[in-house]
Design an enzyme around this catalytic site. Structure first.
Site, mmCIF file in Angstrom:
data_model
loop_
_atom_site.group_PDB
_atom_site.id
_atom_site.type_symbol
_atom_site.label_atom_id
_atom_site.label_comp_id
_atom_site.label_asym_id
_atom_site.label_seq_id
_atom_site.Cartn_x
_atom_site.Cartn_y
_atom_site.Cartn_z
ATOM 1 N N HIS A 1 0.827 -1.209 0.000
ATOM 2 C CA HIS A 1 0.000 0.000 0.000
ATOM 3 C C HIS A 1 0.856 1.251 0.000
ATOM 4 O O HIS A 1 2.039 1.230 0.363
ATOM 5 C CB HIS A 1 -0.991 0.014 1.174
ATOM 6 C CG HIS A 1 -0.372 0.209 2.526
ATOM 7 N ND1 HIS A 1 -0.042 1.449 3.026
ATOM 8 C CD2 HIS A 1 -0.055 -0.687 3.496
ATOM 9 C CE1 HIS A 1 0.459 1.313 4.248
ATOM 10 N NE2 HIS A 1 0.462 0.024 4.562
ATOM 11 N N CYS B 1 3.297 -4.522 6.734
ATOM 12 C CA CYS B 1 2.944 -4.243 5.349
ATOM 13 C C CYS B 1 4.167 -3.827 4.533
ATOM 14 O O CYS B 1 5.188 -3.416 5.082
ATOM 15 C CB CYS B 1 1.891 -3.138 5.271
ATOM 16 S SG CYS B 1 0.231 -3.682 5.712
#
EC number: 2.-.-.-
Length: 210
Positions: A165, A180
Site C-alpha cells: 500500500h 505491510c
C-alpha cells in the site's frame, strides 16, 4: 557552501562527535574521507538523515545511517536486473517480488522485468513481513486501517493483514512498518494497475536490523 536548511539553528543541533561509520558515510556523501567529523560533514550527514526521515537527524555517522546508505548501495547495484541471483520464481508467470534484504520490490513475468525495482519499507523488528509464496486475496483502493487508524491507499492484501500500500512516509523512515510493504504513491498505484486478485507474491530475505 550554503546548505539548504542550514544556518545557526542547524549548526547548533549538529553532533560533532566522530561516528563509528564516519569513513563509509563520508565516502557515500562524496565528502573528504578522513574519518574525522567536521562541521561540514555533520551538516551533510544531517541533511541526508532529514531527507530520509532518519531520526534523530543530528549528523552522527551511526549504525542506522550507514545501514540505510548500505541498503541504498545494494539497491543501486541491482540496476535493471534485481533477480540476477534467481531468488524470485521465474516459472509462475506474473509475480510481485519482495526482497527484504535490499528493501526492493519489482514485478516480473517469467524472467522479464515488468516494473521496478522500487524501494519499499517493510516490517520492523517484531512485526516482520513474513516470507514465502503468497497470493493477493483482497484489494481495496481507498482502504482505511481500523488497527492503525490510517489511510492505506491502493491496498493489496496477500498475507493476513499484510498488504502492498501507499504511504507518505519516507521509505527509509525507521524502524519500519507493522508488517505491510509500504510503497511510494506512484509505485503503489502502478502495482494496483498491474496486479490483480489471485496473482503471486514472493517475499524472501531478511530486513537489515531485524
Amino acid at each position: 557552501m550554503v546548505v539548504a536548511g542550514g544556518g545557526a539553528a542547524q549548526a547548533a543541533s549538529c553532533n560533532l562527535t566522530t561516528g563509528p561509520y564516519q569513513r563509509q558515510v563520508e565516502q557515500f556523501l562524496g565528502r573528504p574521507v578522513d574519518g574525522r567529523q567536521s562541521a561540514a560533514d555533520c551538516t551533510a550527514i544531517r541533511s541526508f538523515q532529514a531527507s530520509r526521515g532518519i531520526t534523530p537527524a543530528q549528523g552522527y555517522a551511526g549504525p542506522l545511517t550507514w545501514q540505510t546508505m548500505n541498503t541504498m548501495l545494494a539497491q543501486r547495484a541491482a540496476g535493471r536486473t534485481p533477480n540476477k541471483a534467481g531468488n524470485c520464481p521465474t516459472n509462475r508467470g506474473r509475480i510481485a517480488c519482495v526482497d527484504l534484504t535490499r528493501q526492493l520490490s519489482w514485478i516480473q513475468d517469467g524472467a522479464t522485468l515488468k516494473y521496478g525495482p522500487v524501494p519499499v519499507r517493510t516490517g520492523k523488528d517484531g512485526t516482520e513481513t513474513r516470507t514465502g509464496l503468497k497470493k493477493i486475496y483482497y484489494r481495496s483502493i481507498n482502504h482505511w486501517s481500523t488497527i492503525y487508524k490510517v489511510s492505506m491507499p491502493y491496498s493489496q492484501f496477500f498475507d493476513g493483514g499484510i498488504a502492498f500500500h501507499s504511504t507518505t512516509k519516507s521509505m527509509w523512515n525507521p524502524p519500519g512498518s507493522g508488517g505491510c510493504v509500504n510503497m511510494r504513491p506512484a509505485d503503489a498505484k502502478e502495482y494496483w494497475n498491474m496486479l490483480g486478485k489471485g496473482e503471486d507474491v514472493y517475499v524472501y530475505g531478511r530486513k537489515p536490523g531485524t
